[in-house]
Write a protein that holds these residues in place. Structure first.
Motif, mmCIF file in Angstrom:
data_model
loop_
_atom_site.group_PDB
_atom_site.id
_atom_site.type_symbol
_atom_site.label_atom_id
_atom_site.label_comp_id
_atom_site.label_asym_id
_atom_site.label_seq_id
_atom_site.Cartn_x
_atom_site.Cartn_y
_atom_site.Cartn_z
ATOM 1 N N ASN A 47 0.835 -1.205 0.000
ATOM 2 C CA ASN A 47 0.000 0.000 0.000
ATOM 3 C C ASN A 47 0.869 1.254 0.000
ATOM 4 O O ASN A 47 0.579 2.209 -0.716
ATOM 5 C CB ASN A 47 -0.939 0.002 1.206
ATOM 6 C CG ASN A 47 -2.238 -0.721 0.904
ATOM 7 O OD1 ASN A 47 -3.008 -0.294 0.040
ATOM 8 N ND2 ASN A 47 -2.474 -1.840 1.580
ATOM 9 N N GLU A 50 2.445 1.734 -3.350
ATOM 10 C CA GLU A 50 1.465 2.245 -4.312
ATOM 11 C C GLU A 50 1.229 3.748 -4.101
ATOM 12 O O GLU A 50 1.136 4.505 -5.071
ATOM 13 C CB GLU A 50 0.150 1.459 -4.162
ATOM 14 C CG GLU A 50 -0.927 1.816 -5.163
ATOM 15 C CD GLU A 50 -0.540 1.544 -6.619
ATOM 16 O OE1 GLU A 50 0.368 0.708 -6.856
ATOM 17 O OE2 GLU A 50 -1.135 2.185 -7.512
ATOM 18 N N ALA A 51 1.150 4.142 -2.843
ATOM 19 C CA ALA A 51 0.956 5.568 -2.538
ATOM 20 C C ALA A 51 2.097 6.400 -3.135
ATOM 21 O O ALA A 51 1.876 7.469 -3.714
ATOM 22 C CB ALA A 51 0.876 5.776 -1.030
ATOM 23 N N GLN A 54 1.879 6.452 -6.955
ATOM 24 C CA GLN A 54 0.850 7.396 -7.401
ATOM 25 C C GLN A 54 1.179 8.847 -7.023
ATOM 26 O O GLN A 54 0.347 9.735 -7.166
ATOM 27 C CB GLN A 54 -0.513 7.018 -6.812
ATOM 28 C CG GLN A 54 -1.072 5.702 -7.330
ATOM 29 C CD GLN A 54 -2.435 5.373 -6.706
ATOM 30 O OE1 GLN A 54 -3.040 6.215 -6.044
ATOM 31 N NE2 GLN A 54 -2.903 4.154 -6.914
ATOM 32 N N HIS A 56 1.515 10.355 -4.250
ATOM 33 C CA HIS A 56 0.860 10.989 -3.101
ATOM 34 C C HIS A 56 1.927 11.431 -2.119
ATOM 35 O O HIS A 56 3.005 10.840 -2.065
ATOM 36 C CB HIS A 56 -0.059 9.982 -2.396
ATOM 37 C CG HIS A 56 -1.335 9.755 -3.134
ATOM 38 N ND1 HIS A 56 -2.376 10.644 -3.112
ATOM 39 C CD2 HIS A 56 -1.740 8.721 -3.922
ATOM 40 C CE1 HIS A 56 -3.366 10.178 -3.847
ATOM 41 N NE2 HIS A 56 -3.015 9.017 -4.361
ATOM 42 N N VAL A 59 -0.904 9.674 3.442
ATOM 43 C CA VAL A 59 -1.901 8.602 3.525
ATOM 44 C C VAL A 59 -2.885 8.961 4.640
ATOM 45 O O VAL A 59 -2.540 9.669 5.583
ATOM 46 C CB VAL A 59 -1.262 7.220 3.829
ATOM 47 C CG1 VAL A 59 -0.337 6.788 2.710
ATOM 48 C CG2 VAL A 59 -0.509 7.212 5.164
ATOM 49 N N THR A 61 -5.908 7.072 7.164
ATOM 50 C CA THR A 61 -6.551 5.824 7.565
ATOM 51 C C THR A 61 -7.383 6.024 8.831
ATOM 52 O O THR A 61 -7.389 7.116 9.412
ATOM 53 C CB THR A 61 -5.510 4.688 7.735
ATOM 54 O OG1 THR A 61 -6.210 3.438 7.733
ATOM 55 C CG2 THR A 61 -4.702 4.827 9.029
ATOM 56 N N SER A 84 1.123 11.283 7.363
ATOM 57 C CA SER A 84 -0.015 10.413 7.655
ATOM 58 C C SER A 84 -1.064 11.123 8.492
ATOM 59 O O SER A 84 -0.753 12.005 9.294
ATOM 60 C CB SER A 84 0.464 9.137 8.367
ATOM 61 O OG SER A 84 1.002 9.443 9.634
ATOM 62 N N ARG A 131 -11.051 14.877 2.046
ATOM 63 C CA ARG A 131 -10.102 15.410 1.042
ATOM 64 C C ARG A 131 -10.150 16.926 1.007
ATOM 65 O O ARG A 131 -9.138 17.588 0.798
ATOM 66 C CB ARG A 131 -10.406 14.831 -0.345
ATOM 67 C CG ARG A 131 -9.957 13.397 -0.473
ATOM 68 C CD ARG A 131 -9.812 12.903 -1.911
ATOM 69 N NE ARG A 131 -9.057 11.658 -1.897
ATOM 70 C CZ ARG A 131 -9.606 10.459 -1.737
ATOM 71 N NH1 ARG A 131 -10.907 10.328 -1.622
ATOM 72 N NH2 ARG A 131 -8.839 9.373 -1.683
ATOM 73 N N GLU A 136 -5.448 16.016 -0.954
ATOM 74 C CA GLU A 136 -5.390 14.671 -1.535
ATOM 75 C C GLU A 136 -4.624 13.693 -0.633
ATOM 76 O O GLU A 136 -3.658 14.086 0.016
ATOM 77 C CB GLU A 136 -4.694 14.723 -2.896
ATOM 78 C CG GLU A 136 -5.615 14.777 -4.083
ATOM 79 C CD GLU A 136 -6.708 13.732 -4.078
ATOM 80 O OE1 GLU A 136 -6.397 12.536 -3.846
ATOM 81 O OE2 GLU A 136 -7.882 14.089 -4.286
ATOM 82 N N TYR A 138 -3.680 9.153 -0.144
ATOM 83 C CA TYR A 138 -3.877 7.743 -0.472
ATOM 84 C C TYR A 138 -4.629 7.131 0.700
ATOM 85 O O TYR A 138 -4.227 7.291 1.852
ATOM 86 C CB TYR A 138 -2.522 7.058 -0.674
ATOM 87 C CG TYR A 138 -2.635 5.575 -1.004
ATOM 88 C CD1 TYR A 138 -2.797 5.154 -2.329
ATOM 89 C CD2 TYR A 138 -2.587 4.603 -0.002
ATOM 90 C CE1 TYR A 138 -2.907 3.805 -2.634
ATOM 91 C CE2 TYR A 138 -2.693 3.254 -0.312
ATOM 92 C CZ TYR A 138 -2.854 2.863 -1.631
ATOM 93 O OH TYR A 138 -2.965 1.533 -1.923
#
Ligand SMILES: *Cc1c(COP(=O)(O)O)cnc(C)c1O
Length: 307
Positions: A47, A50-51, A54, A56, A59, A61, A84, A131, A136, A138
């Motif tokens: 994950n 991937e963030a 992309q 970002h 993140v 959560t 985060s 957001r 923005e 992830y």
């Protein structure tokens, strides 16, 4: 990238194991990483990749105030250079809470939200609102289970574990169970010991495996009778067992997940569940960071080598 440390196995030595002719080992995922430990290491790994891929820079959560997932996500994001944000269930964020204290110390932005609102957490409108507030990000779901998490948990077992007849793991959202299921050999059985109350979990696991296209070569069982009253609930029997396990084997367990898993395995051993010659691997999924907070909020001591 998150880099794993060497994961040792600890062999359990006990007269009952000799008598039953059963071998038990504990796979110490609690030692895979100093701060992003246990199964969460594997669930976060792809994950976070991937963030970054992309592009970002942060993140976001969700989790409870003592969550292993929040602790590990905060640590891991910091290591790979991502910011985060942690959205925490319950309005009041307690200054003394060691889980949140760590998360904050490694840079996680924390926001407590009321329980009613927390239930909206998977709704797209709610994520859009977040957001607008934070910019923005992830998104990593609560508990961290998604396709990339399962790609990570598929890597927990390697060929060196193929000589075990049984593997046991704690189970909540099932991302760990699913990854283990996918890498099982034909002669192996996976026991998922549910940390939550409820029989629905059987069906939920079947669905999760189906959604992710996982057909296990081995056999699977979800055990629902070891929750000890429900998620994050405990019995004095469980607490005594955790102390006994520490005294006997010098392996610390947590009362939310791994304590219930080991309790189940020992109960099954006593009940002749494992045939002579069985080799059982107990997967220690970590969670020891939570022991400090558990003692703080309940006054109940549990072995805590991290303290
Ligand atoms: C999160 C967690 C689990 C549950 O893992 P799932 O993939 O959600 O089933 C089990 N053990 C520990 C220690 C955990 O932190």
């Amino acid at each position: 990238m998150l880099h794993p440390q060497h994961i040792p196995n600890t062999l359990l030595k006990h007269p009952l194991l000799d008598q039953m002719k059963v071998e038990m080992e504990v796979m110490r995922l609690d030692q895979v990483h100093p701060t992003a430990s246990g199964n969460k290491f594997f669930k976060l790994k792809y994950n976070l990749d991937e963030a970054l891929k992309q592009k970002h820079n942060q993140v976001l959560t969700f989790g409870g105030a003592y969550s292993n997932h929040i602790y590990a996500t905060a640590s891991a994001a910091k290591i790979v250079g991502l910011k985060s944000i942690g959205i925490i269930r319950g309005e009041l964020l307690d200054d003394q809470n060691p889980t949140l204290g760590h998360a904050k110390a490694v840079g996680m932005i924390l926001q407590g939200i009321p329980r009613e609102l927390y239930r909206e957490k998977t709704k797209p409108e709610f994520l859009d609102q977040l957001r607008q507030e934070f910019g923005e990000f992830y998104f990593i779901p609560e508990g961290g289970t998604n396709a990339l998490a399962i790609q990570g948990t598929c890597e927990i077992l390697s060929s060196s574990q193929s000589n075990f007849s049984h593997l046991a793991t704690s189970l909540a959202t099932g991302g760990t169970f699913a990854g283990l299921a996918s890498s099982l050999c034909q002669h192996q059985m996976l026991l998922g010991i549910s940390a939550l109350k409820g029989e629905d979990i059987q069906e939920e696991m079947a669905n999760l495996l189906k959604i992710h296209g996982i057909q296990s070569k081995g056999s699977l069982a979800v055990l629902t009778q070891y929750h000890q009253g429900g998620y994050a609930k405990w019995t004095s029997e469980l607490i005594d067992f955790i102390h006994w396990f520490w005294e006997s084997f010098r392996i610390p367990l947590d009362p939310i997940y791994t304590g219930k898993m080991a309790f189940a395995c020992w109960d099954l051993l006593q009940k002749n569940y494992f045939k002579p010659g069985s080799r059982v691997l107990l997967i220690h999924t970590g969670g020891l960071q939570g022991n400090l907070g558990f003692t703080q909020r309940t006054g109940i001591k549990v072995p805590n080598p991290l303290a």
